[in-house]
Design a protein around this motif. Structure first.
Motif, short mmCIF file in Angstrom:
data_model
loop_
_atom_site.label_atom_id
_atom_site.label_comp_id
_atom_site.label_asym_id
_atom_site.label_seq_id
_atom_site.Cartn_x
_atom_site.Cartn_y
_atom_site.Cartn_z
N ARG A 38 51.42 55.96 68.70
CA ARG A 38 51.42 55.57 70.12
C ARG A 38 51.12 54.08 70.20
O ARG A 38 49.96 53.66 70.30
CB ARG A 38 50.39 56.40 70.90
N THR A 39 52.16 53.27 70.17
CA THR A 39 51.99 51.82 70.04
C THR A 39 52.61 51.02 71.18
O THR A 39 52.45 49.81 71.23
CB THR A 39 52.63 51.34 68.72
N ASN A 40 53.30 51.68 72.10
CA ASN A 40 53.97 50.97 73.19
C ASN A 40 52.93 50.43 74.18
O ASN A 40 52.14 51.20 74.73
CB ASN A 40 54.95 51.91 73.90
N THR A 41 52.93 49.13 74.40
CA THR A 41 51.98 48.52 75.35
C THR A 41 52.67 48.02 76.61
O THR A 41 52.04 47.36 77.44
CB THR A 41 51.22 47.35 74.69
N GLN A 42 53.95 48.35 76.77
CA GLN A 42 54.65 47.97 78.01
C GLN A 42 54.41 49.05 79.06
O GLN A 42 55.29 49.85 79.38
CB GLN A 42 56.15 47.81 77.73
N TYR A 43 53.23 49.03 79.62
CA TYR A 43 52.85 50.08 80.57
C TYR A 43 53.65 50.00 81.87
O TYR A 43 53.78 51.00 82.58
CB TYR A 43 51.35 49.99 80.87
N ASN A 44 54.18 48.81 82.17
CA ASN A 44 55.00 48.70 83.39
C ASN A 44 56.28 49.52 83.30
O ASN A 44 56.94 49.78 84.30
CB ASN A 44 55.31 47.25 83.74
N VAL B 211 47.32 53.20 84.18
CA VAL B 211 48.49 54.05 84.01
C VAL B 211 48.72 54.90 85.25
O VAL B 211 49.86 55.08 85.70
CB VAL B 211 48.34 54.93 82.75
N PHE B 212 47.63 55.42 85.83
CA PHE B 212 47.73 56.19 87.07
C PHE B 212 48.41 55.37 88.16
O PHE B 212 49.31 55.86 88.86
CB PHE B 212 46.34 56.62 87.53
N THR B 213 48.02 54.12 88.30
CA THR B 213 48.58 53.26 89.36
C THR B 213 50.06 53.00 89.14
O THR B 213 50.86 53.04 90.08
CB THR B 213 47.81 51.92 89.43
N TYR B 214 50.44 52.74 87.89
CA TYR B 214 51.86 52.50 87.60
C TYR B 214 52.71 53.71 87.96
O TYR B 214 53.77 53.59 88.59
CB TYR B 214 52.04 52.16 86.12
N ILE B 215 52.25 54.90 87.54
CA ILE B 215 53.04 56.11 87.82
C ILE B 215 53.05 56.41 89.32
O ILE B 215 54.09 56.74 89.89
CB ILE B 215 52.49 57.31 87.02
N CYS C 58 49.06 60.78 83.12
CA CYS C 58 48.13 60.06 82.24
C CYS C 58 47.82 60.86 80.98
O CYS C 58 47.41 60.29 79.96
CB CYS C 58 46.84 59.73 82.98
N GLY C 59 47.99 62.18 81.04
CA GLY C 59 47.71 63.00 79.88
C GLY C 59 48.64 62.72 78.71
O GLY C 59 48.27 62.96 77.56
N PRO D 259 43.22 51.62 80.28
CA PRO D 259 42.39 52.36 81.25
C PRO D 259 43.22 53.38 82.01
O PRO D 259 44.39 53.14 82.33
CB PRO D 259 41.87 51.26 82.18
N LEU D 260 42.60 54.50 82.32
CA LEU D 260 43.28 55.57 83.03
C LEU D 260 43.81 55.10 84.39
O LEU D 260 44.93 55.44 84.79
CB LEU D 260 42.32 56.75 83.23
N ARG D 261 43.02 54.29 85.09
CA ARG D 261 43.42 53.84 86.43
C ARG D 261 44.67 52.97 86.38
O ARG D 261 45.47 52.95 87.33
CB ARG D 261 42.28 53.09 87.11
#
Length: 511
Positions: A70-76, A283-287, A129-130, A279-281
């Motif tokens: 799990r290496t992808n850091t492009q959370y956008n 990833v939650f915000t992006y989704i 987020c899971g 942080p969970l918040r």
């Protein structure tokens, strides 16, 4: 003579060895090791399959992704994959139901859409987020509450739901293509074109889907803006309707819930390769924004279009002939040939949506039986494509009724499903994502039995039925309140699951 005996014995030994190897190969083909995780396959592939992998087709299916992978850091990407998938013409017909079927005013429809969207997007955003925290596909995570065997019911329902949304998108696109040259191209031809185009995108898998969704939103936004800019002057002409009742608002709100919370069955599938350190918040915000931002304006636009249908000359005929596509065609009519070009791009705007829908459906099918784990994902993608074409053509013949019934029904089961997964993660696992042990993801005796989840849903169903308000059934509660089936499904299941799951843990001695 002794040499002949030795040679004969050697031949028999070699044949026996080859027979064992063959049998072992067959056994290994239909056997999945307990707790096996994803790793790039070391053995050589057949040439045709290797060419698909070289072209970018994703190799992994449903196996857990270990943390080092799990290496992808492009959370956008988690914003764009949903934003682009929903920035298309798919939300329009759902919005139109508010004014054409439920006869809400544009103001009441807009407020209902805004409130229920803001509330119901929360569940899938959290559930998504899971994926990056556990490395598990969404319906594999479900095994840690629903069990290895009972979850099969949910797999079928989830696959049917996501396929249903793809069918809706394909029908709207087919209507739009047919409206370009009325009488020359049928809705059926349009449906086939867009489903085949979407198949190619879904075939390539996770990486290509994220790349496509990163950029397709731009042309989609341009053509939707042009359509509103040209035909939007008519949207101020709305049908006059009485003030909304609580029954109307709750019934339509239930459809909006069905539109949003069903993303809870797929959201994690798009985050399992992302680095778990975020942080969970974040990833939650992006989704959350990826789902909410495109959907709400387009749902309200659909409501405005539906409210104008009985008032604006020519719109009722266009809607009768080609549905949502017919309305967009008359909105763009003043621009002539350029309007037809815009219609083509509007029709193709759903490709990203269908692509991200076919992807988790194929994964769900891989989970149905253990041998399916070793079947390449693209085989299931092809099967879904073949199935979608005739189903889309059949549903297009009773379009509005099919959509209304579909959205209502999926809201009920998704309420059961989302409630169980959220309570499991928050209350019983206390957001300890390491408790989703990869070593037991396919070991039925070590996973929960699923009895608590099933029993909670069945008890909740006893409350849901009286709250249903559909053409085919109106429950005693619903006669007064409107359709409150989704609300009862979600909150009822959550409440019943708490004591039942606690009892299951005490009985079995582990999560």
């Amino acid at each position: 003579m002794g040499g002949d005996v030795e040679k004969d014995g050697g031949r028999r030994s070699r044949v026996a060895r080859e027979q064992r190897d063959t049998n072992g190969g067959l056994v290994s083909l239909f056997t999945v090791e307990d707790g096996v995780v994803y790793k790039p396959e070391a053995e050589e592939h057949r040439r045709w399959y290797q060419k698909l992998l070289d072209a970018g087709v994703e190799e992994n299916g449903i196996k857990p992704v270990p943390v080092e992978k799990r290496t992808n850091t492009q959370y956008n990407n988690l914003f764009t994959v949903f934003f682009t998938g929903l920035l298309c013409i798919l939300p329009l017909p759902t919005g139109m139901l508010a004014t054409t079927v439920f006869e809400l005013s544009l103001r009441d429809a807009s407020l209902t859409i805004l409130f229920f969207s803001a509330l119901c997007t929360t569940a899938p955003a959290f559930m998504g987020c899971g994926g990056y925290k556990t490395g598990l596909r969404q319906m594999i995570q479900a095994r840690y509450s629903w069990g290895l065997y009972i979850v099969t019911i949910l797999l079928i329902l989830n696959a049917a739901t996501v396929t249903g949304f793809s069918i809706v998108a394909a029908i709207v696109s087919g209507q739009t293509i047919a409206a370009i040259n009325p009488g020359n191209v049928s809705v059926t031809v349009g449906i086939v074109i867009v489903i085949l185009a979407s198949f190619v995108l879904s075939l390539l898998g996770y990486r290509v889907l994220h790349i496509w969704e990163r950029w397709q939103w731009l042309p989609n936004l341009v053509v939707i803006t042009i359509t509103v800019g040209v035909g939007g002057k008519h949207l101020v002409n709305q049908q006059e309707v009485p003030a909304a009742t609580a029954s109307q608002v709750l019934s339509y709100g239930g459809l909006i819930a069905g539109y949003f919370i069903t993303f809870g069955g797929t959201a994690s599938d798009f985050s399992i390769y992302h680095d778990s350190k975020a942080p969970l918040r974040k990833v939650f915000t992006y989704i959350y924004l990826g789902i909410f931002t495109p959907s709400v304006p387009l749902l309200i636009l659909g409501a405005a279009m539906g409210g104008a249908v009985p008032v604006v000359p020519g719109w009722a005929e266009a809607y009768e002939a080609y549905g949502t596509g017919g309305l967009m065609a008359v909105m763009l009519a003043p621009t002539g040939g350029f309007g037809k070009f815009v219609l083509v791009l509007l029709a193709l705007s759903v490709i990203g949506n269908i692509g991200i829908s076919m992807y988790p459906v194929a994964l769900n099918l891989q989970m149905l039986l253990p041998p399916f784990t070793k079947v390449p994902r693209f085989v299931f993608t092809l099967a879904v494509t073949i199935l979608m074409i005739p189903l889309s053509i059949a549903a297009s013949r009773a379009w509005e009724e099919s959509l209304e019934n579909f959205l209502a029904l999926i809201g009920y089961w998704a309420g059961f499903f989302d409630a169980v997964l959220i309570v499991e993660a928050v209350v019983f696992r206390r957001l300890d994502w390491e408790s989703y042990d990869h070593a037991i993801w396919n070991v039925g005796r070590k996973l929960p039995s699923g009895i608590a989840a099933l029993a909670a849903s069945l008890f909740s169903l006893g409350l849901v039925v009286p709250g249903i308000n559909e053409v085919w059934f109106v429950g005693p509660f619903a006669k007064t309140t409107g359709d409150i089936g989704f609300e009862l499904a979600f909150f009822g299941t959550a409440l019943f699951y708490l004591p039942l799951r606690w009892a299951e843990i005490k009985w079995r001695g582990h999560l």
